[in-house]
Design a protein around this motif. Structure first.
Motif, PDB file in Angstrom:
ATOM      1  N   ILE A  50       0.828  -1.222   0.000  1.00 59.36           N
ATOM      2  CA  ILE A  50       0.000   0.000   0.000  1.00 59.36           C
ATOM      3  C   ILE A  50       0.853   1.258   0.000  1.00 59.36           C
ATOM      4  CG2 ILE A  50      -2.071  -0.974   1.044  1.00 59.36           C
ATOM      5  CD1 ILE A  50      -0.989   0.384   3.728  1.00 59.36           C
ATOM      6  N   ARG A  51       2.038   1.174   0.588  1.00 63.54           N
ATOM      7  CA  ARG A  51       2.870   2.376   0.703  1.00 63.54           C
ATOM      8  C   ARG A  51       3.413   2.795  -0.659  1.00 63.54           C
ATOM      9  NH1 ARG A  51       4.849   2.926   6.032  1.00 63.54           N
ATOM     10  NH2 ARG A  51       6.969   3.322   5.367  1.00 63.54           N
ATOM     11  N   THR A  52       3.860   1.823  -1.455  1.00 61.90           N
ATOM     12  CA  THR A  52       4.370   2.192  -2.776  1.00 61.90           C
ATOM     13  C   THR A  52       3.228   2.595  -3.703  1.00 61.90           C
ATOM     14  OG1 THR A  52       5.806   1.543  -4.598  1.00 61.90           O
ATOM     15  CG2 THR A  52       4.470  -0.210  -3.653  1.00 61.90           C
ATOM     16  N   LEU A  53       2.059   1.964  -3.566  1.00 55.02           N
ATOM     17  CA  LEU A  53       0.921   2.360  -4.405  1.00 55.02           C
ATOM     18  C   LEU A  53       0.475   3.781  -4.069  1.00 55.02           C
ATOM     19  CD1 LEU A  53      -1.165  -0.962  -4.326  1.00 55.02           C
ATOM     20  CD2 LEU A  53       0.298  -0.131  -6.171  1.00 55.02           C
ATOM     21  N   ALA A  54       0.444   4.105  -2.768  1.00 54.67           N
ATOM     22  CA  ALA A  54      -0.015   5.441  -2.351  1.00 54.67           C
ATOM     23  C   ALA A  54       0.906   6.538  -2.874  1.00 54.67           C
ATOM     24  CB  ALA A  54      -0.115   5.514  -0.832  1.00 54.67           C
ATOM     25  N   ILE A  55       2.171   6.224  -3.023  1.00 55.42           N
ATOM     26  CA  ILE A  55       3.117   7.212  -3.569  1.00 55.42           C
ATOM     27  C   ILE A  55       3.019   7.274  -5.090  1.00 55.42           C
ATOM     28  CG2 ILE A  55       5.583   7.695  -3.914  1.00 55.42           C
ATOM     29  CD1 ILE A  55       4.580   8.441  -1.166  1.00 55.42           C
ATOM     30  N   GLN A  56       3.053   6.106  -5.731  1.00 53.56           N
ATOM     31  CA  GLN A  56       3.113   6.101  -7.195  1.00 53.56           C
ATOM     32  C   GLN A  56       1.829   6.558  -7.853  1.00 53.56           C
ATOM     33  OE1 GLN A  56       5.196   2.840  -9.229  1.00 53.56           O
ATOM     34  NE2 GLN A  56       5.454   1.877  -7.216  1.00 53.56           N
ATOM     35  N   LEU A  57       0.691   6.295  -7.191  1.00 51.56           N
ATOM     36  CA  LEU A  57      -0.601   6.603  -7.818  1.00 51.56           C
ATOM     37  C   LEU A  57      -1.329   7.735  -7.101  1.00 51.56           C
ATOM     38  CD1 LEU A  57      -1.722   2.949  -8.672  1.00 51.56           C
ATOM     39  CD2 LEU A  57      -0.669   4.643 -10.179  1.00 51.56           C
ATOM     40  N   ALA A  58      -0.619   8.526  -6.322  1.00 50.66           N
ATOM     41  CA  ALA A  58      -1.216   9.678  -5.642  1.00 50.66           C
ATOM     42  C   ALA A  58      -1.909  10.584  -6.663  1.00 50.66           C
ATOM     43  CB  ALA A  58      -0.127  10.453  -4.898  1.00 50.66           C
ATOM     44  N   PRO A  59      -3.060  11.160  -6.298  1.00 48.69           N
ATOM     45  CA  PRO A  59      -3.654  11.236  -4.965  1.00 48.69           C
ATOM     46  C   PRO A  59      -4.643  10.129  -4.629  1.00 48.69           C
ATOM     47  CG  PRO A  59      -4.829  12.701  -6.423  1.00 48.69           C
ATOM     48  CD  PRO A  59      -3.755  12.061  -7.257  1.00 48.69           C
ATOM     49  N   ILE A  60      -4.739   9.089  -5.456  1.00 46.99           N
ATOM     50  CA  ILE A  60      -5.594   7.962  -5.056  1.00 46.99           C
ATOM     51  C   ILE A  60      -5.056   7.422  -3.724  1.00 46.99           C
ATOM     52  CG2 ILE A  60      -6.404   5.650  -5.686  1.00 46.99           C
ATOM     53  CD1 ILE A  60      -5.917   6.474  -8.650  1.00 46.99           C
ATOM     54  N   ARG A  61      -5.969   7.098  -2.801  1.00 46.18           N
ATOM     55  CA  ARG A  61      -5.555   6.634  -1.468  1.00 46.18           C
ATOM     56  C   ARG A  61      -5.569   5.108  -1.382  1.00 46.18           C
ATOM     57  NH1 ARG A  61      -9.049   7.304   2.023  1.00 46.18           N
ATOM     58  NH2 ARG A  61     -10.795   7.969   0.738  1.00 46.18           N
ATOM     59  N   PHE A  62      -4.567   4.579  -0.688  1.00 46.43           N
ATOM     60  CA  PHE A  62      -4.436   3.133  -0.501  1.00 46.43           C
ATOM     61  C   PHE A  62      -4.234   2.830   0.982  1.00 46.43           C
ATOM     62  CE2 PHE A  62      -3.301   3.904  -4.836  1.00 46.43           C
ATOM     63  CZ  PHE A  62      -3.800   2.821  -5.539  1.00 46.43           C
ATOM     64  N   ASN A  63      -5.068   1.967   1.536  1.00 41.41           N
ATOM     65  CA  ASN A  63      -4.923   1.518   2.920  1.00 41.41           C
ATOM     66  C   ASN A  63      -5.107   0.011   2.965  1.00 41.41           C
ATOM     67  OD1 ASN A  63      -4.832   4.137   4.584  1.00 41.41           O
ATOM     68  ND2 ASN A  63      -6.627   4.478   3.278  1.00 41.41           N
ATOM     69  N   ALA A  64      -4.591  -0.581   4.054  1.00 41.50           N
ATOM     70  CA  ALA A  64      -4.778  -2.027   4.247  1.00 41.50           C
ATOM     71  C   ALA A  64      -5.526  -2.270   5.546  1.00 41.50           C
ATOM     72  CB  ALA A  64      -3.428  -2.736   4.275  1.00 41.50           C
ATOM     73  N   LEU A  65      -6.357  -3.293   5.526  1.00 43.30           N
ATOM     74  CA  LEU A  65      -7.099  -3.699   6.715  1.00 43.30           C
ATOM     75  C   LEU A  65      -6.657  -5.112   7.095  1.00 43.30           C
ATOM     76  CD1 LEU A  65      -9.276  -2.784   8.683  1.00 43.30           C
ATOM     77  CD2 LEU A  65     -10.990  -3.797   7.171  1.00 43.30           C
ATOM     78  N   HIS A  66      -6.305  -5.265   8.379  1.00 41.81           N
ATOM     79  CA  HIS A  66      -5.782  -6.553   8.853  1.00 41.81           C
ATOM     80  C   HIS A  66      -6.666  -7.090   9.970  1.00 41.81           C
ATOM     81  CE1 HIS A  66      -2.033  -5.927   6.591  1.00 41.81           C
ATOM     82  NE2 HIS A  66      -2.099  -4.673   6.992  1.00 41.81           N
ATOM     83  N   PRO A  67      -7.620  -7.966   9.636  1.00 36.41           N
ATOM     84  CA  PRO A  67      -8.449  -8.548  10.688  1.00 36.41           C
ATOM     85  C   PRO A  67      -7.694  -9.651  11.438  1.00 36.41           C
ATOM     86  CG  PRO A  67      -9.520  -8.700   8.509  1.00 36.41           C
ATOM     87  CD  PRO A  67      -8.072  -8.354   8.291  1.00 36.41           C
ATOM     88  N   GLY A  68      -8.084  -9.820  12.715  1.00 44.45           N
ATOM     89  CA  GLY A  68      -7.801 -11.090  13.376  1.00 44.45           C
ATOM     90  C   GLY A  68      -8.901 -12.059  12.956  1.00 44.45           C
ATOM     91  N   ILE A  69      -9.135 -13.087  13.727  1.00 45.99           N
ATOM     92  CA  ILE A  69     -10.219 -14.013  13.380  1.00 45.99           C
ATOM     93  C   ILE A  69     -11.552 -13.263  13.401  1.00 45.99           C
ATOM     94  CG2 ILE A  69     -11.576 -15.933  14.302  1.00 45.99           C
ATOM     95  CD1 ILE A  69      -9.003 -17.375  14.918  1.00 45.99           C
ATOM     96  N   VAL A  70     -12.286 -13.365  12.303  1.00 46.78           N
ATOM     97  CA  VAL A  70     -13.604 -12.742  12.207  1.00 46.78           C
ATOM     98  C   VAL A  70     -14.628 -13.824  12.545  1.00 46.78           C
ATOM     99  CG1 VAL A  70     -15.180 -11.485  10.691  1.00 46.78           C
ATOM    100  CG2 VAL A  70     -12.688 -11.158  10.457  1.00 46.78           C
ATOM    101  N   GLY A  71     -15.222 -13.674  13.737  1.00 46.68           N
ATOM    102  CA  GLY A  71     -15.935 -14.796  14.350  1.00 46.68           C
ATOM    103  C   GLY A  71     -17.093 -15.351  13.561  1.00 46.68           C
ATOM    104  N   ASP A  72     -17.834 -14.484  12.840  1.00 44.88           N
ATOM    105  CA  ASP A  72     -19.006 -14.966  12.105  1.00 44.88           C
ATOM    106  C   ASP A  72     -18.719 -15.133  10.612  1.00 44.88           C
ATOM    107  OD1 ASP A  72     -18.752 -12.260  11.587  1.00 44.88           O
ATOM    108  OD2 ASP A  72     -20.888 -11.816  11.795  1.00 44.88           O
TER     109      ASP A  72
END
Ligand SMILES: NC(=O)c1ccc[n+]([C@@H]2O[C@H](COP(=O)([O-])OP(=O)(O)OC[C@H]3O[C@@H](n4cnc5c(N)ncnc54)[C@H](OP(=O)(O)O)[C@@H]3O)[C@@H](O)[C@H]2O)c1
Length: 232
Positions: A154-176
């Motif tokens: 996400i860090r290289t994408l956020a720089i190379q393709l700015a101003p499009i925003r890139f974030n990552a979501l990291h779940p633990g176990i999603v119970g349902d």
């Protein structure tokens, strides 16, 4: 919200399907993808009018340009698809490792590349990793590796393709989430190590995804959603 569709790669099942349902309920045009076109189209119809289903294999990145060629303007892109690779180091098999490594590290990147010309300056992208990047489990060799890779991608994408925003979501176990259905022992063990004494739900994860997509100040961040599991 930017003009265009919400594209959910891996939107035919689990968390991705809930994200697709959420944006459909908000009146957005939604595109979901899975491996099989007929299955994706059937699930799209089940979610509702205005949802389109597309089939392609993320572990075959050369197929991605053509598969996505009919998609119009893209407001938000969510990359959530996964194939699990249970691959302990004492019994390591190359094929499944290659498929998952290509899928998340090259496939996710190629989808972004294929759709960049249809995104606008206020578009945003969320890539899914997972807490296995920080806390491995037996057999998580490739899962741990690719989720760690997503956190840097996400860090290289956020720089190379700015101003499009890139974030990552990291779940633990999603119970349902469907993946964990029938594995109550694993869920109970995780709850016992979670300060909130509850696991993240798919609704929690949908909310976190919408936050990352819609908050214009969120960029280049790795957001963890696990009830504080890593604290114990
Ligand atoms: N569930 C959890 O507890 C949990 C925990 C940590 C992280 N995560 C992360 O959250 C994300 C979603 O997890 P989930 O449990 O919701 O997954 P899931 O229920 O297993 O759904 C996986 C999705 O990926 C698609 N898919 C599988 N192989 C594919 C391939 N080769 N090419 C293209 N699409 C493919 C599937 O579509 P078809 O079957 O239709 O092909 C499906 O839509 C993943 O990135 C995972 O790493 C989940």
């Amino acid at each position: 919200m930017p003009e265009g569709s919400v594209v959910v790669v891996g939107g035919t099942g689990g968390i991705g399907r809930e994200i697709a349902r959420h944006y459909h309920s908000q009146g957005r045009h939604v595109v979901i993808t899975g491996r099989d076109t007929d299955r994706a189209a059937a699930i799209a119809a089940e979610i509702g009018d205005g949802v389109t289903g597309i089939g392609f294999d993320l572990s075959d990145p050369h197929s991605i340009d053509e598969a996505l060629s009919d998609i119009g303007p893209v407001a938000y892109l969510v990359l959530v698809g996964i194939a699990r690779d249970n691959n302990p180091m004492h019994d390591y098999t190359i094929e499944d490792a290659v498929a998952l490594a290509v899928m998340k590290l090259v496939g996710y990147t190629k989808v972004v590349h294929a759709l960049t010309d249809r995104m606008s300056d206020d578009s945003a992208v969320v890539l899914f990793g997972g807490r296995a990047k920080d806390r491995p489990y037996p057999g998580s060799t490739t899962v741990t590796t690719v989720n760690g890779g997503v956190s840097s991608l996400i860090r290289t994408l956020a720089i190379q393709l700015a101003p499009i925003r890139f974030n990552a979501l990291h779940p633990g176990i999603v119970g349902d989430s469907p993946y964990w259905a029938g594995n109550q022992a694993a869920l109970d063990a995780t709850i016992a190590r979670t300060p909130t004494k509850r696991l993240a739900t798919m609704a929690d994860v949908v909310g976190a995804t919408a936050f990352l997509l819609e908050n214009p100040a969120m960029n280049g961040e790795n957001l963890h959603i696990d009830g504080g599991w890593m604290l114990m």
